[in-house]
Design a protein around this motif. Sequence first.
Motif, PDB file in Angstrom:
ATOM      1  N   GLN A 246      28.004  56.476  35.949  1.00 13.50           N
ATOM      2  CA  GLN A 246      28.633  57.567  36.691  1.00 13.50           C
ATOM      3  C   GLN A 246      29.228  57.060  38.000  1.00 13.50           C
ATOM      4  N   TYR A 247      28.491  56.210  38.672  1.00 14.74           N
ATOM      5  CA  TYR A 247      28.943  55.678  39.960  1.00 14.74           C
ATOM      6  C   TYR A 247      30.217  54.838  39.789  1.00 14.74           C
ATOM      7  N   LYS A 248      30.169  53.895  38.856  1.00 14.86           N
ATOM      8  CA  LYS A 248      31.311  52.996  38.682  1.00 14.86           C
ATOM      9  C   LYS A 248      32.533  53.743  38.143  1.00 14.86           C
ATOM     10  N   THR A 249      32.313  54.639  37.195  1.00 15.66           N
ATOM     11  CA  THR A 249      33.439  55.423  36.677  1.00 15.66           C
ATOM     12  C   THR A 249      34.096  56.208  37.799  1.00 15.66           C
ATOM     13  N   GLY A 250      33.288  56.810  38.650  1.00 14.98           N
ATOM     14  CA  GLY A 250      33.830  57.546  39.785  1.00 14.98           C
ATOM     15  C   GLY A 250      34.631  56.663  40.725  1.00 14.98           C
ATOM     16  N   LYS A 251      34.148  55.440  40.959  1.00 11.29           N
ATOM     17  CA  LYS A 251      34.864  54.517  41.850  1.00 11.29           C
ATOM     18  C   LYS A 251      36.196  54.084  41.238  1.00 11.29           C
ATOM     19  N   TYR A 252      36.204  53.852  39.932  1.00  8.22           N
ATOM     20  CA  TYR A 252      37.469  53.476  39.296  1.00  8.22           C
ATOM     21  C   TYR A 252      38.462  54.630  39.319  1.00  8.22           C
ATOM     22  N   ILE A 253      38.002  55.834  39.058  1.00  9.37           N
ATOM     23  CA  ILE A 253      38.894  56.998  39.111  1.00  9.37           C
ATOM     24  C   ILE A 253      39.466  57.159  40.519  1.00  9.37           C
ATOM     25  N   GLU A 254      38.625  56.983  41.512  1.00  3.24           N
ATOM     26  CA  GLU A 254      39.095  57.066  42.899  1.00  3.24           C
ATOM     27  C   GLU A 254      40.130  55.986  43.191  1.00  3.24           C
ATOM     28  N   ALA A 255      39.860  54.748  42.747  1.00  4.64           N
ATOM     29  CA  ALA A 255      40.786  53.640  42.995  1.00  4.64           C
ATOM     30  C   ALA A 255      42.109  53.845  42.262  1.00  4.64           C
ATOM     31  N   PHE A 256      42.046  54.266  40.997  1.00  2.90           N
ATOM     32  CA  PHE A 256      43.273  54.501  40.236  1.00  2.90           C
ATOM     33  C   PHE A 256      44.107  55.614  40.879  1.00  2.90           C
ATOM     34  N   GLY A 257      43.423  56.603  41.434  1.00  7.66           N
ATOM     35  CA  GLY A 257      44.125  57.700  42.064  1.00  7.66           C
ATOM     36  C   GLY A 257      44.929  57.284  43.279  1.00  7.66           C
ATOM     37  N   LYS A 258      44.465  56.251  43.967  1.00 13.18           N
ATOM     38  CA  LYS A 258      45.134  55.770  45.180  1.00 13.18           C
ATOM     39  C   LYS A 258      46.292  54.817  44.886  1.00 13.18           C
ATOM     40  N   LEU A 259      46.349  54.291  43.676  1.00 18.11           N
ATOM     41  CA  LEU A 259      47.394  53.322  43.352  1.00 18.11           C
ATOM     42  C   LEU A 259      48.775  53.967  43.377  1.00 18.11           C
ATOM     43  N   LYS A 260      49.754  53.182  43.743  1.00 17.16           N
ATOM     44  CA  LYS A 260      51.148  53.612  43.704  1.00 17.16           C
ATOM     45  C   LYS A 260      51.787  53.148  42.392  1.00 17.16           C
ATOM     46  N   PRO A 261      52.908  53.771  41.991  1.00 17.41           N
ATOM     47  CA  PRO A 261      53.579  53.333  40.777  1.00 17.41           C
ATOM     48  C   PRO A 261      53.921  51.842  40.817  1.00 17.41           C
ATOM     49  N   GLY A 262      53.907  51.232  39.656  1.00 16.89           N
ATOM     50  CA  GLY A 262      54.185  49.806  39.551  1.00 16.89           C
ATOM     51  C   GLY A 262      53.176  49.136  38.654  1.00 16.89           C
ATOM     52  N   LEU A 263      53.338  47.829  38.473  1.00 14.90           N
ATOM     53  CA  LEU A 263      52.449  47.028  37.629  1.00 14.90           C
ATOM     54  C   LEU A 263      51.298  46.494  38.477  1.00 14.90           C
ATOM     55  N   THR A 264      50.090  46.969  38.190  1.00 12.40           N
ATOM     56  CA  THR A 264      48.906  46.590  38.962  1.00 12.40           C
ATOM     57  C   THR A 264      47.862  45.968  38.044  1.00 12.40           C
ATOM     58  N   MET A 265      47.310  44.857  38.479  1.00 10.83           N
ATOM     59  CA  MET A 265      46.179  44.252  37.781  1.00 10.83           C
ATOM     60  C   MET A 265      44.901  44.718  38.454  1.00 10.83           C
ATOM     61  N   VAL A 266      43.976  45.248  37.646  1.00 10.53           N
ATOM     62  CA  VAL A 266      42.687  45.732  38.129  1.00 10.53           C
ATOM     63  C   VAL A 266      41.620  44.737  37.671  1.00 10.53           C
ATOM     64  N   ILE A 267      40.920  44.129  38.631  1.00 12.07           N
ATOM     65  CA  ILE A 267      39.970  43.065  38.319  1.00 12.07           C
ATOM     66  C   ILE A 267      38.549  43.600  38.258  1.00 12.07           C
TER      67      ILE A 267
END
Length: 324
Positions: A246-267
């Motif tokens: 739950q914690y990690k999924t929430g953090k990824y959703i938060e991070a994806f939400g902040k991203l701007k359009p374009g090609l992004t690599m998520v590590i």
Amino acid sequence: MICVSTVAYSQDSGQTYAEKLGYPKGKKVLIIHVDDVGMSYESNEGAIRAIREGVANSLSVMMPCGWVPGFVNYWKENKDLDAGLHLTLTSEWKDYRWGPLAGKQQVKGLTDPEGALWRSVAEVVKNASPDEVEQEIRAQLDRARTMGFEPTHLDSHMGTLFATPEFMERYLKVGMQEKIPVMFPGGHNTAIKEVEKMISDQFEMTQKIGKQLWNAGLPVLDDLENSSYCWKGPENGDKSDKAMQQYKTGKYIEAFGKLKPGLTMVIMHCTIHTEVFPKISDSWPTREGDFLAMIDPELKKYIEKEGIVLTTWREAMQRRQKVK
């Protein structure tokens, strides 16, 4: 292991590299990437399952490590996997270590008193020459090809290849000469600039490198999201699978939400749970949490709901080859 990239990047206005590659305008296009494959059985299984059962879609392999044959043998029967080289110049753990593939006598500056690669990026910078760094990069690529494994891309374990301009030059050189895409954000870099607190000279430098890579016929990232290793777990200390997922999924959703359009690599770093991996590294909770987030149906639902486009390094290179 480090929590943030040591790289400095550039911002570019106007058309994103994703748009130049033909991805839809205004879309977030993600390479969801698992590092450290080949390091251990748990790393192999975590990465493969994160892709097969979850939303991850790319990975990279640490060629000096002991479980590389285990992964490559799997890859030979599953060549649809987007698999690159996690170029490795450090050996950071206490009881589980590896040495340079070029051999100690050939790259003495990369080798510590135990005969392994240095534990830290700082020690590599202090002791190794750019020539030795390039020799080891090429040795790792050569081993992959000797095994029949042609990588889709190159990136850098612990960011070592970004630690000095001279190291980075050799990394970029090999990628351009061998026509292998390299991890390098040369676009707006919205996520990574917040972490790195970049100055204008750094932006200008990386914008130039992004254009250099593009002109060499390689795809270029618009941004890099490299925060997940620092997401250690809930504040209450609960490290159960349910809590970490739950914690990690929430953090990824938060991070994806902040991203701007374009090609992004998520590590990220994904491992399955065994009694052995905690003997290698105390990072096991965050790595298991990454794996659990990748297979969480809630994360997949979010990606679909938001219209996020998932891609791979292989597809990005195929698209780049079609651009005049």
